[in-house]
Scaffold this motif. Structure first.
Motif, short mmCIF file in Angstrom:
data_model
loop_
_atom_site.label_atom_id
_atom_site.label_comp_id
_atom_site.label_asym_id
_atom_site.label_seq_id
_atom_site.Cartn_x
_atom_site.Cartn_y
_atom_site.Cartn_z
N UNK A 79 54.28 5.07 -13.19
CA UNK A 79 54.12 3.62 -13.33
C UNK A 79 53.22 3.07 -12.24
N UNK A 80 53.40 3.54 -11.02
CA UNK A 80 52.55 3.10 -9.91
C UNK A 80 51.10 3.45 -10.17
N UNK A 81 50.84 4.64 -10.67
CA UNK A 81 49.46 5.05 -10.98
C UNK A 81 48.86 4.15 -12.06
N UNK A 82 49.65 3.77 -13.04
CA UNK A 82 49.15 2.87 -14.10
C UNK A 82 48.87 1.48 -13.55
N UNK A 83 49.72 0.99 -12.64
CA UNK A 83 49.47 -0.30 -12.00
C UNK A 83 48.19 -0.25 -11.18
N UNK A 84 48.00 0.84 -10.47
CA UNK A 84 46.78 1.03 -9.69
C UNK A 84 45.55 0.95 -10.58
N UNK A 85 45.59 1.62 -11.72
CA UNK A 85 44.45 1.62 -12.65
C UNK A 85 44.19 0.23 -13.22
N UNK A 86 45.23 -0.57 -13.37
CA UNK A 86 45.09 -1.90 -13.95
C UNK A 86 44.74 -2.96 -12.91
N UNK A 87 44.83 -2.63 -11.62
CA UNK A 87 44.69 -3.64 -10.57
C UNK A 87 43.31 -4.26 -10.48
N UNK A 88 42.27 -3.52 -10.71
CA UNK A 88 40.90 -4.04 -10.74
C UNK A 88 40.58 -4.99 -9.59
N UNK A 89 40.63 -4.47 -8.38
CA UNK A 89 40.26 -5.25 -7.21
C UNK A 89 41.35 -6.16 -6.67
N UNK A 90 42.55 -6.08 -7.23
CA UNK A 90 43.65 -6.91 -6.75
C UNK A 90 44.83 -6.03 -6.37
N UNK A 91 45.94 -6.67 -6.04
CA UNK A 91 47.15 -5.95 -5.67
C UNK A 91 48.24 -6.34 -6.67
N UNK A 92 48.61 -5.40 -7.54
CA UNK A 92 49.63 -5.65 -8.55
C UNK A 92 50.96 -5.07 -8.09
N UNK A 93 52.01 -5.85 -8.27
CA UNK A 93 53.35 -5.47 -7.83
C UNK A 93 54.27 -5.52 -9.04
N UNK A 117 49.85 2.74 -20.41
CA UNK A 117 49.92 4.02 -21.09
C UNK A 117 51.17 4.78 -20.65
N UNK A 118 51.88 5.33 -21.63
CA UNK A 118 53.06 6.11 -21.34
C UNK A 118 54.34 5.29 -21.21
N UNK A 122 56.23 -3.26 -22.41
CA UNK A 122 55.32 -3.84 -21.41
C UNK A 122 56.01 -3.92 -20.04
N UNK A 123 55.21 -3.85 -19.00
CA UNK A 123 55.70 -3.91 -17.63
C UNK A 123 55.31 -5.27 -17.07
N UNK A 124 56.27 -5.95 -16.45
CA UNK A 124 56.00 -7.25 -15.83
C UNK A 124 55.43 -7.01 -14.44
N UNK A 125 54.31 -7.68 -14.15
CA UNK A 125 53.65 -7.51 -12.86
C UNK A 125 53.35 -8.87 -12.23
N UNK A 126 53.21 -8.86 -10.93
CA UNK A 126 52.89 -10.04 -10.14
C UNK A 126 51.71 -9.68 -9.25
#
Length: 146
Positions: A79-93, A117-118, A122-126
C-alpha cells in the motif's frame, strides 16, 4: 523505504507515525534545497514523491545464506508503494496514519479516495502540508483525560 520497526527494534512506539511524517517533511525540505542547487543543471526541479502508511509488516532476512537480504514485505508495504506512485510531487498519507497524527500535522482539505492497484477497495488519503504551529492534545490525553 523507511521502516520504523526492524529486527533491532521489535517494539512499536506511539510516536512512530509522527516520526515518519517529520522525516517526510525534512526530506521534502531537503529536496527544495537540493533543487535550488541542481534544477538548472538537471533541466527540471528536484521533486520527491512520498507515501506514508501505518500497519504491520513482515521483516527479516529473505533468501538463503550469502544471497539473503533484509527486507520488509506485506500489505502495508504494498500500500505504501502504491501511495508513493500516486503522490506525484506531494506527500500522501493513508487514513490510518492520518488518524494517528492529525493532532500534530496539517493536511490539505478533504480526504481523497484513490483506487490503487492490488487493493479491492479505494484507499482514503490525505495530503500532508506541514507541522501544526500549535499541536492539539495528544491521542493519549484525548482518551485518558490527562
Amino acid at each position: 523505504m523507511l521502516s520504523w520497526r526492524s529486527s533491532a527494534r521489535l517494539w512499536r512506539t506511539e510516536d512512530d507515525p509522527e516520526r515518519a511524517l517529520s522525516a517526510a517533511l525534512d526530506m521534502q525540505a531537503g529536496a527544495v534545497e537540493l533543487s535550488a542547487d541542481w534544477a538548472d543543471k538537471l533541466g527540471q526541479a528536484v521533486k520527491l514523491h512520498i507515501g506514508v502508511h501505518t500497519g504491520p509488516v513482515v521483516a527479516g532476512n529473505l533468501g538463503e545464506a550469502a544471497a539473503a537480504a533484509y527486507a520488509v514485505t506485506g500489505d502495508t508495504v504494498n500500500t505504501t508503494a502504491r501511495l508513493l506512485a500516486a503522490a506525484s510531487g506531494s506527500m500522501l498519507v493513508s487514513d490510518a496514519t492520518y488518524a494517528l497524527t492529525k493532532h500534530r500535522f496539517a493536511f490539505d482539505g478533504d480526504p481523497r479516495e484513490l483506487t490503487l492497484r492490488g487493493k479491492a477497495e479505494p484507499v482514503i488519503v490525505h495530503r500532508l502540508l506541514g507541522r501544526l504551529e500549535a499541536p492539539h492534545r495528544t491521542r493519549r490525553s484525548l482518551h485518558t483525560g490527562c
